[in-house]
Design an enzyme around this catalytic site. Sequence first.
Site, PDB file in Angstrom:
ATOM      1  N   SER A 142      -1.672   0.882  -2.052  1.00  0.00           N
ATOM      2  CA  SER A 142      -1.982   0.096  -0.877  1.00  0.00           C
ATOM      3  C   SER A 142      -0.817  -0.731  -0.329  1.00  0.00           C
ATOM      4  CB  SER A 142      -3.130  -0.854  -1.215  1.00  0.00           C
ATOM      5  OG  SER A 142      -2.706  -1.781  -2.209  1.00  0.00           O
ATOM      6  N   SER A 193      -0.732   0.634  -6.716  1.00  0.00           N
ATOM      7  CA  SER A 193      -0.448   0.265  -5.328  1.00  0.00           C
ATOM      8  C   SER A 193       0.976  -0.184  -5.018  1.00  0.00           C
ATOM      9  CB  SER A 193      -1.416  -0.829  -4.871  1.00  0.00           C
ATOM     10  OG  SER A 193      -2.667  -0.245  -4.602  1.00  0.00           O
ATOM     11  N   LYS A 217       3.506  -8.729   1.071  1.00  0.00           N
ATOM     12  CA  LYS A 217       2.241  -8.062   1.413  1.00  0.00           C
ATOM     13  C   LYS A 217       1.256  -9.092   1.964  1.00  0.00           C
ATOM     14  CE  LYS A 217      -0.932  -4.764  -0.935  1.00  0.00           C
ATOM     15  NZ  LYS A 217      -1.180  -4.087  -2.240  1.00  0.00           N
TER      16      LYS A 217
END
Lengths: 102, 494, 490
Positions: B154, B178, B79
Amino acid sequence: MSNEISEAQVRHVAKLSRLKLTDEQINLYTRQLGAILEYIKKLNELDTTGVEPMAHVAPLRNVLRDDIAGTGMGIDKVLQNAPDSDPPFFKVPRVLEDSSGA
Amino acid sequence: MQITQLTAFDLLDQIKKRQLTARDAVEAFLKQIDKHEKTIGALITVLPEYARERADQIDQMLADGRDAGPLAGLPIIIKDNLCTQFAKTTCASKILIDYQPPYNAHVVEQLEKAGAIIIAKANLDEFAMGSSTENSGIKTTRNPWSTDCVPGGSSGGSAAAVAARMAPVSLGTDTGGSIRLPAAFCGISGLKPTYGRVSRYGLVAYGSSLDQIGPLGADARDIALVMNVISGHDARDTTSVPESISPKPDYLTKLDTPLKGLRIGIVKEYQSSDGIDPQIVAAIDQATKLYEQMGAQLVEVSLPHTQYAVACYYLVATAEASSNLARYDGVHFGYRTPNPEDYIDVYSSSRAEGFGDEVKRRIMLGTYALSAGYYDAYYLKALKVRMMIRQDFEKAFEQADIICAPVAPTTAFRVGEKTSDPLTMYLSDIFTISANLAGIPGISIPAGFSRDSLPIGLQLLGNYFDESTILQAAWQYQQHTDFHRQIPAGFIEQ
Amino acid sequence: MSDLNYKVIIGLEIHVQLATQSKLFCACPNRFGDEPNSNVCPVCMGSPGTLPVMNKKAYEFAVRTAMAMNCEIARYTKWDRKSYYYPDLPKNYQISQYDLPLSQNGNIEITVAGEQKKIRIRRIHLEEDAGKLLHEGNVGFSQVDLNRTGTPLMEIVTEPDLSTPEEARVFGTELRTLVRTLGVSEANMQQGQMRLEPNINLVITKDGKQYKTPIAEVKNLGSLRALERACAYEIQRQLADWEKTGVTMETGFKSTRGWDEQTGTTVLQREKEEAEDYRYFPDPDLVPVVVEKDWLDAIRKSLPELPIARRARFQTQFCFSEKDATTLVEDRATADLFEQALSLGAPVKVLCNHFISFWAMHANQRGVSIAELGVSAPRMASLAKLVGDNKINNTTAAALAEKLLTCPDDPADIAQRENLMQVSDASSLEKILDEILIANAKAVEDARTPGKKQQKAFGFILGQVMQKTRGQANPQVVNQLLQKKLAEKN
Ligand SMILES: [Mg+2]
Ligand SMILES: [Zn+2]
């Protein structure tokens, strides 16, 4: 519409947050934050007297390091992401020789 | 089988046996990225040269008979809120659009030491604030199962990338769900470890007391492989748990142990939740029945305060965020407004122009919750409710070894469907948030498909530092199901 | 003139930079004067993703100080974030301690004009320092140097117990001596290692009614002299302001003022309607500190003798005056040097005399402390012993002291080499004396005859001996010899 937060309060919070918002955004955030705060009011249903606030997850204590000095990472690296610099310094528009808050 | 369809476990096995080179693996996944990134939009930065160079080094080490580490040659995507010295770290924000960190995150160091190869950095909701990845300041990621739908967030980029087989595994971060939510929406497995299990050093902070890094992959075994490398004590993060308190286990060892006697908690309050898709309820029922057949024992547990979790979370997370994001001010790094009036305007305009709407909204909420006169009513109140939520779990884990729950009330929703109403969006995290508030681990695994062929996730929550048991339960479930083996049509390389 | 009098109320907030090797939350060197931005790492520049780790030594230094100031040490303490935006504060929050400081409720004693007074300490806490902004020349920008960012600061807050500018200065001096004695700070004020901020106002009584003037906080005073002058100026200013406008604490605002060294005045920086909104909250990145008894005991055991006690001892044990004892103890290294020389066998009276006379003079001339003169305790002791053993007299000692500043040798060797040793050998002195007696028959005659001239003649002969021996003759020996000779011939 909810009146959990006023437009003036939103303006004050924007100032505290250092966010330059348009009137349109202030208006939108007043409504949206109002709705969220209205929802958050739900917490008042709970009696929390005598409950210890939980600031940390793990019950860790005294995580300290020894006083041993290393070296800095080098000025080039320090300034590598600076939007503006005057090596070896960072550069900002002139700050009034007021004072910090420390 | 095609390289891109292999699990991390099988891929590593082939590399170890030298049936496959690291370079072959890297090339296959780079090719997959090339082919699908345009439609999916999962990635912010792709690192072909870096990855090839690393692959060749690892192949050389293997050829020389040297130990190249437990993940030698494994391509991985991380990420883009995890700091890398060799690639920009944007947090999908305009304010960090060109930001090049001066150091590597702890997990990046660990991965590289173990021989993994970071091939790309994944899209996310800006600063990890969101549940759909639509809040990215860079691009919108699509769900590989239906490109009209969001991948969840997310860590939407990390989840979509694995679902589209751009990498066998990825790293995401989970502050309120997330990792687990996008894993569910994208039909893969994703683990949020116990708070303190994986060092946060180098994870760009959103809600510091909630943030935790974790792996996403096809199945529980792939996740265990990555956990073995990224978890463990790190002196640079004082909230990282030392070996003396909780020794790091080998997450692979317990996977094959049968579940006989395992007590699985079913949450009383979740049975009657409004607004939850009946197809999801049915899938969870099916899963618990299967567990019973496998020898587990179902027990009812109560989490009476989880209905307050979303409200509690949005105070705690945003308060911390308002402070964590104060540093993006256009002075020392990141975006600066082109023509500031004065130094105050450097702050206010850079931040107004650099942050997206949702980030601004959360900074405002958090600032308000901490401001003079409101602290006790909001922030302090939330910390107390947080304690009550934690106590719920402590009680529940006296009766159950793990807790079984939905991940989300719905399957992946359509792009744009919830963007205008932040509160509705926040409620997507209703089943995941309490694990972050309490600090316990949770995993999301595929447990079926809806009528319109969208994946459904099953959430297993564990006691503090007991990732091994939820990984075991997940892996055992995966021995009896094949939802986790499904790859969306169009992403299977011919 | 109506009946007016006033009382001055001063409280002090003092920031002391701790003399640790590394910064408070990272391993960067805690050092003054290095190239700008050279002591900066991802942690102290607030790079995204970094986390702080607390320096144990800094914590112990603050506890040491708190103990020496008779404070209660908190068993449980935590870290809070204090939010404000300023370019020298890269995270835009300062890690500090808010509602649970590491210590509270202490006091120290000061002596002003012979009178002792207890000043209460409200709290002592730790926090990180900010960087530095430079505004060179008349250009449109400022420069930011983060070397000081994250260095450990100890904030000491007194109760408003000080009632004159002199008391404020004496308190500041006492504190500086204390932190130096404790070894927790060099407290070099020119380098900003100790910064003072007085809060001042007046309680005016006029015609039987009381008025309180609005509190003024004077920021960042860099010397004890400036502290005293700023307080004195504020008293006059507030009095004049009140007489002119009648504004009181209730009708006016608290103000922040700056000190202008050139004009000797304070300048208004801002008036605050309400307290600044710092949005304090517990830092989620730092876990609390819980002090165990063993740890506290170990720290307490390591405390040196405190200045007040040492000063008293220097007065009673070594016969220093109060003033000399104060000066000596102010610098721990100098006081240590004194005691070290003593332990090496230096006679106490002679050594005291050397310290307050020529050693103090040389230190003053050079603007350093006696300890920094570069003369070691063994050499100082050796010099004092030469005097004590009557091998040299004090005049020679002063001359030798000057040589010791530049020459590394032992004073005894120098004295030997340069023939400065006192001549006590009776036979060689007798020879010299005989010569002088022969050459000065008249004086000999006078010295023998009781009367007005006797004393003077005796002194003259002695002087002649001293002259001849270039001051090295042992006066006592010569005296005895002379008396013997005069009696002999009688
Ligand atoms: Mg302070
Ligand atoms: Zn540093």
